[in-house]
Structures are given as structure tokens and as C-alpha cells.
Design an enzyme around this catalytic site. Structure first.
Site, PDB file in Angstrom:
ATOM      1  N   GLU A 108      -9.842  -2.152   4.838  1.00 36.63           N
ATOM      2  CA  GLU A 108     -10.509  -1.915   6.113  1.00 36.63           C
ATOM      3  C   GLU A 108     -11.752  -2.809   6.213  1.00 36.63           C
ATOM      4  OE1 GLU A 108      -8.852  -0.312   8.137  1.00 36.63           O
ATOM      5  OE2 GLU A 108      -8.019   1.562   7.396  1.00 36.63           O
ATOM      6  N   ASN A 148      -7.999  -3.264  13.889  1.00 33.92           N
ATOM      7  CA  ASN A 148      -9.388  -3.449  13.458  1.00 33.92           C
ATOM      8  C   ASN A 148      -9.525  -4.608  12.471  1.00 33.92           C
ATOM      9  OD1 ASN A 148      -8.224  -2.451  11.148  1.00 33.92           O
ATOM     10  ND2 ASN A 148      -9.665  -0.763  10.848  1.00 33.92           N
ATOM     11  N   HIS A 183      -7.709  -5.019   9.660  1.00 35.26           N
ATOM     12  CA  HIS A 183      -7.368  -4.764   8.260  1.00 35.26           C
ATOM     13  C   HIS A 183      -6.083  -5.491   7.862  1.00 35.26           C
ATOM     14  CE1 HIS A 183      -4.958  -0.777   9.194  1.00 35.26           C
ATOM     15  NE2 HIS A 183      -4.149  -1.806   9.210  1.00 35.26           N
ATOM     16  N   ASP A 213       0.826  -1.214   0.000  1.00 37.30           N
ATOM     17  CA  ASP A 213       0.000   0.000   0.000  1.00 37.30           C
ATOM     18  C   ASP A 213       0.856   1.259   0.000  1.00 37.30           C
ATOM     19  OD1 ASP A 213       0.867  -0.587   2.600  1.00 37.30           O
ATOM     20  OD2 ASP A 213      -1.133  -1.087   3.301  1.00 37.30           O
TER      21      ASP A 213
HETATM   22  C1  F6R Z   1       1.345  -1.808   6.050  1.00 37.38           C
HETATM   23  C2  F6R Z   1       0.051  -2.468   6.077  1.00 37.38           C
HETATM   24  C3  F6R Z   1      -0.788  -2.500   7.311  1.00 37.38           C
HETATM   25  C4  F6R Z   1      -0.015  -2.930   8.555  1.00 37.38           C
HETATM   26  C5  F6R Z   1      -0.927  -2.926   9.776  1.00 37.38           C
HETATM   27  C6  F6R Z   1      -0.149  -3.225  11.056  1.00 37.38           C
HETATM   28  O1  F6R Z   1       1.916  -1.864   4.770  1.00 37.38           O
HETATM   29  O2  F6R Z   1      -0.347  -2.964   5.080  1.00 37.38           O
HETATM   30  O3  F6R Z   1      -1.867  -3.365   7.123  1.00 37.38           O
HETATM   31  O4  F6R Z   1       0.541  -4.194   8.374  1.00 37.38           O
HETATM   32  O5  F6R Z   1      -1.553  -1.688   9.911  1.00 37.38           O
HETATM   33  O6  F6R Z   1       0.733  -2.170  11.286  1.00 37.38           O
HETATM   34  P1  F6R Z   1       1.820  -2.233  12.445  1.00 37.38           P
HETATM   35  O7  F6R Z   1       2.808  -3.286  12.042  1.00 37.38           O
HETATM   36  O8  F6R Z   1       2.438  -0.864  12.458  1.00 37.38           O
HETATM   37  O9  F6R Z   1       1.080  -2.591  13.688  1.00 37.38           O
END
Ligand code: F6R
Length: 237
Positions: free
Chosen positions: A137, A130, A132, A67
Site C-alpha cells: 500500500e 490507490n 498499490h 499475496d
Molecule cells: C492481487 C494483487 C493486487 C491487484 C490489484 C488490482 O494479487 O496483488 O495488487 O493486482 O488490487 O486488482 P484488480 O485486478 O481486481 O483491479
């Protein structure tokens, strides 16, 4: 789904780093799906250390990131391209033209681009509190491909620690879809820390449904959940 519970976050990072290092050793032309965020950061550091120590070659590796924010400067401090540059790409010899990010301009053909390169051999994933995965989301369709998405308020609040204020956190991003992720040949879902305890409990206990995007991963034929003791307090792997 294989579940591996290790003691610390460092143990999880070592596991992730080793899997990526071996993937590339076994297939120098590997196509890697990469995540940003706090979870993979230490694993990337370990990959860089191994690269310098053992003269590894990543010159034929192709990477597809999950992303990228919309509305942040690509070269600025908050873009995921800058994150990847600092976390990994500035050290490894992956050619710049082999490093792909989903952007507004290529969103429509990002999945074709992945296919053209033979598909993702190993996809690294984290999970949001959440549920995702990437920026899919809750209520993202399971058949979604790469597209522009709106960030959940909880995601913006959590990610605001990287910005000066919540107002600066983008409202939209380009994200690989859930179907894009599920096409990967192999997935490693890395989860660490107390803040992920509840989402992991939900992931394991709740039925597969679009309100919990991560739940679809339970149907992937080759997925490993690698988790530390803090995040895995409620599971007995
Ligand atoms: C990042 C991504 C997100 C993260 C998720 C967890 O490229 O795709 O889905 O993997 O938000 O983020 P952290 O590791 O910061 O808890």
C-alpha cells in the site's frame, strides 16, 4: 518501459495469456509470478483453453503468487489459493508442490525460496486504484521484501465485493515486497477499465515516490504496461 494500448479488456487478456503461454513454451521450467484479482481472470481462462486445445505441458513450471489474506480459511471461498485453484490451477498440470503462496509461516523465507528457484522469469501485475502493487500500500518502502502488511481502507472497501460485508474483509495480508517484485526478470503490468484511468495518469505523470508504490516500476529494465482504451484514455501510446 514499453507501453502497449489495445482496444478492449479481451485484447489485453489475450496479450497476457499469449505472453505466459510463450514464456512456458520457450522455457518449460519457467518461474511465474502470478496475481489475483479481476484483471488477470480472463487471461487465466484463455491459458486454460489453450492448455486443453494444444496439449501444453506445465509440469515443470513453478509459480509464486503475490499475496494472500491473513485470517481467511485457506480452502474457503475468499482465499487467493482458492482463487488460483478455480482460475487456473485446477486445470493446468502444475504440481501442487510447485505452487507457492506467501503465508505467515513462510513470509521470512519467501524471497529466499524465489531465489532458490532461480528468480521470477515473468511477473504478472495489476495495480490498485490507490497505486498499490501486490498488497504494498502507499508508503510501503521500496526496499521491502515479503512480509505481513496492513491493508488500506480503500483496498478493503474495493475488495469487499467478494465478501458478505466489509467487516469480513481481512485487515492484514502477507505480500511480496516491492523489492521482491523489482527482482523479477520481466514484468507485465496489466491495467483495464475506467476505474484505473486516474491511477494510470498518476503513474505516468508523477515522480517516483513511495506514496505511489506503482511508480517504482518505471525504473524496471524490462517492463511492459499493457492497457485497454478505457484505462488508457489519458495516454497516447
Ligand atoms: C492481487 C494483487 C493486487 C491487484 C490489484 C488490482 O494479487 O496483488 O495488487 O493486482 O488490487 O486488482 P484488480 O485486478 O481486481 O483491479
Amino acid at each position: 518501459m514499453k507501453i502497449i494500448k489495445l482496444k478492449t479488456q479481451l485484447d489485453v487478456s489475450k496479450y497476457v495469456a499469449n505472453e505466459i503461454i510463450h514464456q512456458v513454451k520457450n522455457n518449460p521450467k519457467s518461474v511465474l509470478g502470478l496475481a489475483t484479482g479481476s484483471t488477470p481472470h480472463q487471461a487465466y481462462q484463455l491459458i486454460k483453453e489453450d492448455y486443453k486445445l494444444n496439449n501444453r505441458d506445465y509440469s515443470q513450471v513453478v509459480t509464486f503468487n503475490l499475496d494472500e489474506y491473513i485470517g481467511v480459511d485457506f480452502d474457503g471461498p475468499n482465499s487467493y489459493q482458492t482463487y488460483m485453484k478455480n482460475a487456473l490451477f485446477d486445470t493446468l498440470n502444475i504440481p501442487k508442490e510447485n505452487q507457492f503462496f506467501p503465508l505467515v509461516d513462510n513470509a521470512d523465507h519467501y524471497d529466499d525460496l524465489i531465489k532458490k528457484h532461480g528468480g521470477i522469469d515473468l511477473q504478472l501485475l495489476g495495480v490498485g486504484i490507490n497505486g498499490h502493487i501486490a498488497f504494498n500500500e502507499p508508503l510501503s518502502p521500496f526496499n521491502s521484501l515479503t512480509r505481513i502488511v496492513e491493508l488500506a481502507e480503500s483496498t478493503r472497501i474495493r475488495n469487499s465485493k467478494y465478501f458478505n460485508s466489509i467487516e469480513e474483509v481481512p485487515t492484514h495480508a502477507v505480500s511480496m515486497g516491492i523489492a521482491s517484485i523489482m527482482h523479477a526478470k520481466r514484468i507485465i503490468l496489466a491495467v483495464t477499465g475506467k476505474s484505473k484511468q486516474l491511477i494510470i495518469k498518476r503513474f505516468l505523470e508523477e515522480p517516483i515516490n513511495e506514496a505511489l508504490p506503482v511508480s517504482i516500476l518505471k525504473t524496471h529494465p524490462n517492463i511492459t504496461l499493457i492497457i485497454d482504451e478505457e484505462a488508457g484514455e489519458y495516454i497516447s501510446a
